[in-house]
Design a protein around this motif. Structure first.
Motif, short mmCIF file in Angstrom:
data_model
loop_
_atom_site.label_atom_id
_atom_site.label_comp_id
_atom_site.label_asym_id
_atom_site.label_seq_id
_atom_site.Cartn_x
_atom_site.Cartn_y
_atom_site.Cartn_z
N ASP A 11 0.86 -1.17 0.00
CA ASP A 11 0.00 0.00 0.00
C ASP A 11 0.90 1.23 0.00
O ASP A 11 2.12 1.11 0.17
CB ASP A 11 -0.91 0.01 1.23
CG ASP A 11 -2.20 0.80 0.98
OD1 ASP A 11 -2.24 1.60 0.02
OD2 ASP A 11 -3.16 0.61 1.73
N TYR A 12 0.34 2.38 -0.17
CA TYR A 12 1.11 3.61 -0.15
C TYR A 12 0.25 4.73 0.40
O TYR A 12 -0.96 4.62 0.51
CB TYR A 12 1.64 3.97 -1.55
CG TYR A 12 0.54 4.37 -2.50
CD1 TYR A 12 0.19 5.70 -2.67
CD2 TYR A 12 -0.16 3.41 -3.22
CE1 TYR A 12 -0.82 6.07 -3.52
CE2 TYR A 12 -1.18 3.77 -4.08
CZ TYR A 12 -1.50 5.10 -4.23
OH TYR A 12 -2.51 5.46 -5.08
N ALA A 13 0.91 5.81 0.75
CA ALA A 13 0.22 7.01 1.20
C ALA A 13 0.98 8.21 0.63
O ALA A 13 2.16 8.11 0.32
CB ALA A 13 0.19 7.08 2.72
N TYR A 14 0.29 9.31 0.48
CA TYR A 14 0.95 10.52 0.00
C TYR A 14 0.56 11.68 0.90
O TYR A 14 -0.42 11.64 1.63
CB TYR A 14 0.59 10.82 -1.46
CG TYR A 14 -0.86 11.14 -1.68
CD1 TYR A 14 -1.31 12.44 -1.65
CD2 TYR A 14 -1.79 10.12 -1.91
CE1 TYR A 14 -2.65 12.74 -1.84
CE2 TYR A 14 -3.13 10.41 -2.11
CZ TYR A 14 -3.54 11.72 -2.07
OH TYR A 14 -4.87 12.00 -2.25
N VAL A 87 2.00 11.03 6.80
CA VAL A 87 1.95 9.96 5.82
C VAL A 87 1.95 8.59 6.51
O VAL A 87 1.16 7.71 6.18
CB VAL A 87 3.12 10.08 4.82
CG1 VAL A 87 3.24 8.83 3.96
CG2 VAL A 87 2.94 11.30 3.94
N ASP A 90 -1.36 7.97 8.30
CA ASP A 90 -2.42 7.64 7.33
C ASP A 90 -2.28 6.20 6.84
O ASP A 90 -3.25 5.45 6.79
CB ASP A 90 -2.36 8.61 6.15
CG ASP A 90 -3.40 8.31 5.09
OD1 ASP A 90 -4.58 8.08 5.46
OD2 ASP A 90 -3.04 8.29 3.89
N LEU A 91 -1.08 5.81 6.51
CA LEU A 91 -0.84 4.46 6.01
C LEU A 91 -1.17 3.41 7.07
O LEU A 91 -1.83 2.41 6.80
CB LEU A 91 0.62 4.31 5.56
CG LEU A 91 0.97 3.01 4.86
CD1 LEU A 91 0.15 2.83 3.60
CD2 LEU A 91 2.45 2.99 4.54
N ARG A 94 -4.97 3.06 7.55
CA ARG A 94 -5.66 2.35 6.46
C ARG A 94 -5.32 0.87 6.38
O ARG A 94 -6.14 0.06 5.97
CB ARG A 94 -5.35 3.01 5.12
CG ARG A 94 -6.08 4.32 4.96
CD ARG A 94 -5.99 4.89 3.54
NE ARG A 94 -4.62 5.30 3.23
CZ ARG A 94 -3.90 4.77 2.23
NH1 ARG A 94 -4.40 3.85 1.46
NH2 ARG A 94 -2.69 5.21 1.98
N THR A 95 -4.11 0.50 6.77
CA THR A 95 -3.70 -0.89 6.60
C THR A 95 -3.86 -1.72 7.87
O THR A 95 -3.91 -2.95 7.78
CB THR A 95 -2.24 -0.98 6.12
OG1 THR A 95 -1.40 -0.29 7.04
CG2 THR A 95 -2.10 -0.38 4.73
#
Length: 109
Positions: A11-14, A87, A90-91, A94-95
């Motif tokens: 996964d990724y975050a920005y 970041v 957030d990651l 979500r994960t």
């Protein structure tokens, strides 16, 4: 030499900066004029900026746009914390993993 281990992107975050970091190109050019010591330096910087791809929706760190220009470690740390922590938070949100469950393999570093 051993073969490198595969690395997978799960996964990724920005980072989406706050609106106060939005700088119109014209304002950035005006600020550049204030901080350049002479006309030749300004012209050089202007050419770089014109070819950089910066547009009207560009976001820049507050350190670059405040006047007088102030570069210090405290402000740099605050900027790094703002970007990196938001970041990662957030990651992780979500994960789902807990930060204590994350470990870096020493042979990857």
């Amino acid at each position: 030499m051993s073969r490198p281990r595969p690395i997978y992107l799960l996964d990724y975050a920005y980072f989406k900066p706050p609106m106060l970091c939005r700088v119109p190109f014209s304002a950035f050019m005006e600020h550049t004029r204030l901080i350049c010591s002479n006309e030749k330096s300004y012209q050089f910087q202007a050419r770089i900026l014109e070819h950089s791809g910066l547009g009207e929706e560009t976001y820049l760190p507050p350190l670059i746009t405040i006047s007088p220009l102030s570069t210090n470690m405290e402000a740099s740390r605050a900027e790094a914390k703002l970007v990196n922590f938001s970041v990662v938070d957030d990651l992780l949100a979500r994960t789902g993993p807990k930060p204590k469950d994350i470990d870096l393999a020493r042979d990857l570093l």
